[in-house]
Design a protein around this motif. Structure first.
Motif, PDB file in Angstrom:
ATOM      1  N   SER A   1       0.827  -1.189   0.000  1.00 39.77           N
ATOM      2  CA  SER A   1       0.000   0.000   0.000  1.00 39.77           C
ATOM      3  C   SER A   1       0.868   1.247   0.000  1.00 39.77           C
ATOM      4  CB  SER A   1      -0.906   0.000   1.230  1.00 39.77           C
ATOM      5  OG  SER A   1      -1.655   1.180   1.286  1.00 39.77           O
TER       6      SER A   1
ATOM      7  N   ARG B   1       2.533   6.737   6.366  1.00 43.40           N
ATOM      8  CA  ARG B   1       2.292   6.698   7.811  1.00 43.40           C
ATOM      9  C   ARG B   1       2.185   8.112   8.356  1.00 43.40           C
ATOM     10  NH1 ARG B   1       1.856   4.097  12.287  1.00 43.40           N
ATOM     11  NH2 ARG B   1       3.132   4.509  14.098  1.00 43.40           N
TER      12      ARG B   1
ATOM     13  N   ASP C   1      -1.161   2.464  12.975  1.00 43.38           N
ATOM     14  CA  ASP C   1      -0.965   1.192  12.286  1.00 43.38           C
ATOM     15  C   ASP C   1      -2.301   0.573  11.890  1.00 43.38           C
ATOM     16  OD1 ASP C   1       1.788   1.300  12.431  1.00 43.38           O
ATOM     17  OD2 ASP C   1       1.909   0.141  14.281  1.00 43.38           O
ATOM     18  N   SER C   2      -3.324   0.745  12.705  1.00 45.94           N
ATOM     19  CA  SER C   2      -4.618   0.141  12.393  1.00 45.94           C
ATOM     20  C   SER C   2      -5.233   0.773  11.146  1.00 45.94           C
ATOM     21  CB  SER C   2      -5.573   0.238  13.577  1.00 45.94           C
ATOM     22  OG  SER C   2      -5.845   1.584  13.894  1.00 45.94           O
ATOM     23  N   GLU C   3      -5.032   2.080  10.935  1.00 50.75           N
ATOM     24  CA  GLU C   3      -5.555   2.723   9.724  1.00 50.75           C
ATOM     25  C   GLU C   3      -4.845   2.195   8.483  1.00 50.75           C
ATOM     26  OE1 GLU C   3      -4.807   6.703  11.060  1.00 50.75           O
ATOM     27  OE2 GLU C   3      -6.943   7.119  11.227  1.00 50.75           O
ATOM     28  N   VAL C   4      -3.529   2.033   8.565  1.00 58.01           N
ATOM     29  CA  VAL C   4      -2.761   1.504   7.434  1.00 58.01           C
ATOM     30  C   VAL C   4      -3.187   0.062   7.165  1.00 58.01           C
ATOM     31  CG1 VAL C   4      -0.450   0.891   6.617  1.00 58.01           C
ATOM     32  CG2 VAL C   4      -0.817   3.056   7.821  1.00 58.01           C
ATOM     33  N   GLN C   5      -3.383  -0.723   8.222  1.00 58.10           N
ATOM     34  CA  GLN C   5      -3.821  -2.100   8.059  1.00 58.10           C
ATOM     35  C   GLN C   5      -5.222  -2.163   7.456  1.00 58.10           C
ATOM     36  OE1 GLN C   5      -3.395  -3.726  11.973  1.00 58.10           O
ATOM     37  NE2 GLN C   5      -1.179  -4.004  11.774  1.00 58.10           N
ATOM     38  N   ALA C   6      -6.091  -1.236   7.838  1.00 60.40           N
ATOM     39  CA  ALA C   6      -7.452  -1.213   7.295  1.00 60.40           C
ATOM     40  C   ALA C   6      -7.431  -0.922   5.797  1.00 60.40           C
ATOM     41  CB  ALA C   6      -8.300  -0.177   8.029  1.00 60.40           C
TER      42      ALA C   6
ATOM     43  N   THR D   1      -4.926  -1.523   3.745  1.00 58.86           N
ATOM     44  CA  THR D   1      -4.353  -2.702   3.109  1.00 58.86           C
ATOM     45  C   THR D   1      -5.383  -3.819   3.011  1.00 58.86           C
ATOM     46  OG1 THR D   1      -2.165  -2.102   3.948  1.00 58.86           O
ATOM     47  CG2 THR D   1      -2.469  -4.386   3.263  1.00 58.86           C
ATOM     48  N   ALA D   2      -6.165  -4.024   4.058  1.00 57.99           N
ATOM     49  CA  ALA D   2      -7.203  -5.050   4.048  1.00 57.99           C
ATOM     50  C   ALA D   2      -8.292  -4.725   3.020  1.00 57.99           C
ATOM     51  CB  ALA D   2      -7.820  -5.203   5.438  1.00 57.99           C
TER      52      ALA D   2
END
Length: 153
Positions: free
Chosen positions: A97, A101, A114-119, A121-122
């Protein structure tokens, strides 16, 4: 272009670059055919089990309402892929992605957790594997998502 499998034909494209440009109101990207071809596959998977009349030579729906719905759902999916920078040329491998950050302009600074970046990416991964919610709703509202559609010609 279509693929032939024994007695039936599977269409390779449910929409053309001009359809995508009309849907989005913007010019189609250089890789529009590849994006539309991959999105066609997802739309056809989504309507698997749906029964409608098709042209035996092309595999395309003969009912203009159904053909239009399949075209538009393909354009919705393609527009999402373009917005998410999903490129079918990667052969099914999602690139990392490009969500930063942190960003700064002058003294202003924004940092993502990190949770926003992971969201993000998901969400990209989900859009690559299946129909985006808008495309699924579009097909569902037209009774094309699932196994309950029957047309008798």
């Amino acid at each position: 272009m279509s693929m032939y499998f024994g007695n039936f034909v599977v269409p390779s494209l449910l929409a053309q670059p001009d359809d995508l440009a009309a849907w989005t109101g913007a010019g189609a990207p250089a890789n529009a055919l590849a994006v539309l071809r991959s999105c066609t596959t997802l739309v056809l998977e989504g309507v698997q089990g749906t029964i409608y009349d098709v042209d035996p030579d092309t595999g395309l729906a003969t009912d203009p309402v159904i053909a239009g719905a399949l075209r538009d759902a393909t354009c919705i999916q393609a527009a999402a892929w373009i917005a998410l920078n999903i490129d079918p040329a990667t052969g099914g491998v999602l690139q990392a992605s490009k969500t930063a950050r942190s960003k700064a302009i002058g003294s202003a600074r924004v940092e993502y957790s990190d949770s926003e970046v992971q969201a993000v990416t998901a969400a990209r991964a989900a859009a690559y594997r299946g129909l985006v919610p808008e495309a699924a709703r579009f097909l569902q509202q037209r009774n094309l998502l699932g196994t309950n559609v029957w047309t008798i010609g």
